[in-house]
Design a protein around this motif. Structure first.
Motif, PDB file in Angstrom:
ATOM      1  N   HIS A 153       0.806  -1.219   0.000  1.00 34.72           N
ATOM      2  CA  HIS A 153       0.000   0.000   0.000  1.00 34.72           C
ATOM      3  C   HIS A 153       0.843   1.275   0.000  1.00 34.72           C
ATOM      4  O   HIS A 153       0.304   2.376   0.072  1.00 34.72           O
ATOM      5  CB  HIS A 153      -0.957  -0.004   1.199  1.00 34.72           C
ATOM      6  CG  HIS A 153      -2.019  -1.048   1.097  1.00 34.72           C
ATOM      7  ND1 HIS A 153      -3.111  -0.928   0.274  1.00 34.72           N
ATOM      8  CD2 HIS A 153      -2.137  -2.262   1.696  1.00 34.72           C
ATOM      9  CE1 HIS A 153      -3.883  -2.008   0.368  1.00 34.72           C
ATOM     10  NE2 HIS A 153      -3.300  -2.841   1.225  1.00 34.72           N
TER      11      HIS A 153
ATOM     12  N   ALA B 101       3.584   4.101  -5.197  1.00 34.31           N
ATOM     13  CA  ALA B 101       4.371   3.461  -6.256  1.00 34.31           C
ATOM     14  C   ALA B 101       5.670   4.202  -6.516  1.00 34.31           C
ATOM     15  O   ALA B 101       6.706   3.584  -6.796  1.00 34.31           O
ATOM     16  CB  ALA B 101       3.545   3.382  -7.540  1.00 34.31           C
TER      17      ALA B 101
ATOM     18  N   ALA C  64      -1.039   5.782  -7.569  1.00 32.07           N
ATOM     19  CA  ALA C  64      -0.786   4.337  -7.613  1.00 32.07           C
ATOM     20  C   ALA C  64       0.009   3.861  -6.404  1.00 32.07           C
ATOM     21  O   ALA C  64       0.761   4.619  -5.791  1.00 32.07           O
ATOM     22  CB  ALA C  64      -0.043   3.979  -8.893  1.00 32.07           C
ATOM     23  N   LYS C  65      -0.177   2.588  -6.067  1.00 28.72           N
ATOM     24  CA  LYS C  65       0.523   1.957  -4.955  1.00 28.72           C
ATOM     25  C   LYS C  65       1.492   0.900  -5.485  1.00 28.72           C
ATOM     26  O   LYS C  65       1.432   0.503  -6.644  1.00 28.72           O
ATOM     27  CB  LYS C  65      -0.484   1.293  -4.002  1.00 28.72           C
ATOM     28  CG  LYS C  65      -1.595   2.223  -3.515  1.00 28.72           C
ATOM     29  CD  LYS C  65      -1.052   3.384  -2.705  1.00 28.72           C
ATOM     30  CE  LYS C  65      -2.181   4.277  -2.187  1.00 28.72           C
ATOM     31  NZ  LYS C  65      -1.670   5.484  -1.505  1.00 28.72           N
TER      32      LYS C  65
ATOM     33  N   HIS D 150      -0.073  -1.976  -7.199  1.00 26.72           N
ATOM     34  CA  HIS D 150      -0.447  -1.771  -8.604  1.00 26.72           C
ATOM     35  C   HIS D 150       0.734  -2.064  -9.526  1.00 26.72           C
ATOM     36  O   HIS D 150       0.571  -2.616 -10.616  1.00 26.72           O
ATOM     37  CB  HIS D 150      -0.912  -0.323  -8.824  1.00 26.72           C
ATOM     38  CG  HIS D 150      -2.172   0.029  -8.106  1.00 26.72           C
ATOM     39  ND1 HIS D 150      -2.253   1.050  -7.191  1.00 26.72           N
ATOM     40  CD2 HIS D 150      -3.402  -0.536  -8.154  1.00 26.72           C
ATOM     41  CE1 HIS D 150      -3.479   1.122  -6.727  1.00 26.72           C
ATOM     42  NE2 HIS D 150      -4.201   0.167  -7.289  1.00 26.72           N
TER      43      HIS D 150
ATOM     44  N   ALA E 283       1.150  -5.798  -9.746  1.00 25.52           N
ATOM     45  CA  ALA E 283       0.097  -6.366 -10.593  1.00 25.52           C
ATOM     46  C   ALA E 283       0.404  -6.126 -12.071  1.00 25.52           C
ATOM     47  O   ALA E 283       0.140  -6.983 -12.919  1.00 25.52           O
ATOM     48  CB  ALA E 283      -1.253  -5.756 -10.218  1.00 25.52           C
ATOM     49  N   THR E 284       0.986  -4.961 -12.375  1.00 23.26           N
ATOM     50  CA  THR E 284       1.354  -4.645 -13.760  1.00 23.26           C
ATOM     51  C   THR E 284       2.479  -5.549 -14.248  1.00 23.26           C
ATOM     52  O   THR E 284       2.440  -6.069 -15.370  1.00 23.26           O
ATOM     53  CB  THR E 284       1.780  -3.170 -13.873  1.00 23.26           C
ATOM     54  OG1 THR E 284       0.734  -2.334 -13.370  1.00 23.26           O
ATOM     55  CG2 THR E 284       2.083  -2.800 -15.319  1.00 23.26           C
TER      56      THR E 284
END
Length: 199
Positions: free
Chosen positions: A34, A37, A134-135, A138, A141-142
């Protein structure tokens, strides 16, 4: 001629007999899924990336990566345009041998352009503006969706050209998370890295 309003800083000389140590490699602050990013982005606006020419020999690329303690180099031209990325995985071991065989040349004749990941064909990018909220989760996940160990970050200049401003690297994120990343997610990503870099 120096501005007379500025005075020289206080200075001294290194003391004889007193050790002077090299700095330890910088490691980003501990993060979690969390965290923002941008806390795990390698910011090329602050730390210029190491670059190499397309026609440089693979031996030169390997020497440069070893000297600079990096596992990748950005490939640019004389106008500072990004051409691609060359990774340690594509300059050592069996991959350059396979590339040379496929091209019908000797391995020592290979240059960076023969093994680099072409920016248009294989380099995935994310826009800096999309990272504001963004965290780290994210980003992970990308990486998982792309099936790669890294992706680039770009912004636009006044002429609407892409300007490279950073990158995300899975290995660095894992170090900053201290092993706190989800095992299934990381394992899935690594299972695809070889195919991505081996193209």
């Amino acid at each position: 001629m120096p501005d007379s309003h500025f005075k020289p800083l206080l200075w001294t000389k290194l003391r004889r007999g007193v050790p002077c140590y090299l700095p330890k490699a910088a490691v980003g602050a501990r993060v979690e899924a969390h965290s923002p990013a941008l806390a795990v982005m390698t910011d090329f606006r602050r730390f210029a990336p190491v670059t190499i020419a397309r026609d440089a020999a693979l031996d030169e690329a390997n020497r440069l990566m070893t000297l600079c303690n990096v596992h990748y180099l950005l490939v640019g031209d004389e106008q500072r345009q990004l051409l691609g990325i060359v990774t340690e995985a594509s300059t050592k071991g069996h991959r350059p041998l396979a590339t040379a065989h496929a091209m019908g040349i000797r391995p020592r004749e290979l240059v960076v352009g023969n093994v680099m990941i072409n920016k248009h064909d294989d380099a995935e990018v994310v826009h800096l503006k999309d990272l504001a909220e963004a965290k780290v989760g994210h980003v992970l996940a990308t990486l998982k969706e792309l099936g790669t160990s890294s992706f680039l970050v770009v912004e636009h200049d006044e002429s609407d050209n892409h300007v490279l401003c950073g990158a995300f690297f899975l290995a660095q994120i894992e170090r900053q998370m201290g092993g706190a990343s989800q095992p299934d997610e990381v394992a899935h990503t690594f299972s695809q890295v070889v195919n991505t870099l081996g193209r």
